[in-house]
Design an enzyme around this catalytic site. Structure first.
Site, PDB file in Angstrom:
ATOM      1  N   GLU A   2      40.446  49.177  44.753  1.00 28.76           N
ATOM      2  CA  GLU A   2      39.957  48.999  43.385  1.00 28.76           C
ATOM      3  C   GLU A   2      40.591  47.770  42.741  1.00 28.76           C
ATOM      4  OE1 GLU A   2      37.485  50.466  42.472  1.00 28.76           O
ATOM      5  OE2 GLU A   2      37.406  52.528  43.179  1.00 28.76           O
ATOM      6  N   TYR A  44      35.873  40.279  40.511  1.00 25.91           N
ATOM      7  CA  TYR A  44      35.065  39.949  39.336  1.00 25.91           C
ATOM      8  C   TYR A  44      35.620  38.702  38.642  1.00 25.91           C
ATOM      9  CZ  TYR A  44      33.616  44.754  40.212  1.00 25.91           C
ATOM     10  OH  TYR A  44      33.176  45.900  40.806  1.00 25.91           O
TER      11      TYR A  44
END
EC number: 1.17.4.1
Length: 347
Positions: free
Chosen positions: A120, A127
């Site tokens: 994660e 991003y």
């Protein structure tokens, strides 16, 4: 029913057996022997997760840098909104995975959640990587602010935020189960209209670098969703006092609310994007919700949406299927065999 607050698992407790007596609130020495764990097939999940290792800067973004200015205004707007959404959801997942592991008394769960937390963190870094490739710093920062400034996005995330914070403040078995429900929704349904947007660009030969990165993230999330649903089922089976009509109705109610919020957000974020049929997308979101419910051992909420209405997505990533079986009423060997049937099918 008395709600007992759980204590964090001891790091080492040699008086207890190596094989845990419970995933949460059990007894375990803290010593992990993968050949002697309560749910042996979880080793396969661990191996698949570790095998998915990748890094964001391995992806070549040179063509995306040139293409982004040529996208339509609607496509650019959706691109930035969806990156903002994904970063808002993935950032707290690292912490949530680690927090769950702190209360897990099964060392295999601790190890698997550690891998999930690391992945994660990579997702969230990715991003930043794609935005830094295609837009200015000010635009990057604006996109990452959406999770705290966009009213509709905050509305969409409100229930998840509330449950995650409740678990921090009150770590009971009930709140672990509810947090696992929302983690299942996040890993298996919340991301997927956003994923569909990037795959839609790729099938028009646009922003292929971004869609490649998204397919890696998607692959990870499918494995995360598989494990979280299994952890949910194991926890519920070990704590049958919570397996009652009231709690199961809570699950259905929150799935339904989450689907409605996802549809509202998707129509807002993807309005006017060429190539996205909003009716198909609505069906796809409901299809994903049904799939996660099946993987949790529950009935479907949307019986008219059992098939994937956006089959073209299969070209971009495989999917982990789930079947509705009373796994935890069976022996470990039978459970493993049934789990092996949950292979890959269409997304």
């Amino acid at each position: 029913m008395q709600k007992v607050t759980l204590e964090r698992a001891k790091t080492l407790e040699p008086r207890f057996p190596n094989k845990s007596t419970g995933v949460f609130g059990g007894q375990s020495s803290g010593i992990l022997n993968w050949n002697d764990i309560a749910y042996p097939h979880w080793y396969k999940i661990y191996k698949r997760l570790v095998g998915n290792y990748w890094q964001a800067d391995e992806i070549n973004m040179s063509s995306d840098v040139k293409q982004f200015p040529t996208l339509s205004e609607e496509e650019q707007d959706a691109y930035l909104k969806i990156i903002g959404l994904l970063s808002t959801l993935d950032a707290p997942q690292t912490r949530t995975a680690l927090l769950i592991s702190l209360y897990a008394t099964d060392a295999s769960v601790q190890s698997i959640m550690a891998v999930i937390a690391q992945q994660e963190a990579v997702h969230n870094e990715s991003y930043s990587y794609v935005l830094s490739s295609v837009v200015s710093w000010n635009e990057q920062n604006e996109s990452f602010q959406l999770g705290r400034t966009d009213e509709l996005l905050m509305k969409r995330n409100e229930l998840l935020t509330e449950q995650y914070n409740t678990f921090v403040e009150n770590p009971t078995i009930e709140n672990i189960l509810k947090t696992l429900v929302y983690t299942s929704l996040l890993e298996g349904m919340f991301f997927y209209s956003g994923f569909a947007f990037f795959y839609n660009l790729a099938r028009q030969n646009k922003m292929v670098g971004t869609s490649t990165m998204i397919s890696y993230i998607n692959r990870d999330e499918l494995e995360h969703g598989r494990f979280i649903t299994e952890l949910f089922r194991a926890t519920l089976a070990e704590n049958p006092e919570h397996n009652n009509k009231e709690f199961i109705q809570w699950v259905y109610d929150h799935f339904h609310q989450s689907v409605e919020l996802e549809l509202e957000w998707s129509h807002y974020a993807l309005a006017g994007v060429e190539g996205i049929d909003m009716d198909e997308l609505d069906g796809y979101v409901k299809y994903r919700a049904n799939k996660m419910l099946r993987m949790m051992g529950l009935e479907e909420l949307y019986p008219e949406h059992v098939d994937n209405p956006m089959k073209w997505i299969r070209a971009y990533v495989d999917n982990v299927d789930g079947t509705k079986t009373d796994f935890f009423e069976q022996k470990s060997r039978q459970y493993t065999k049934t789990s092996d049937l949950n292979g890959f099918d269409d997304l």
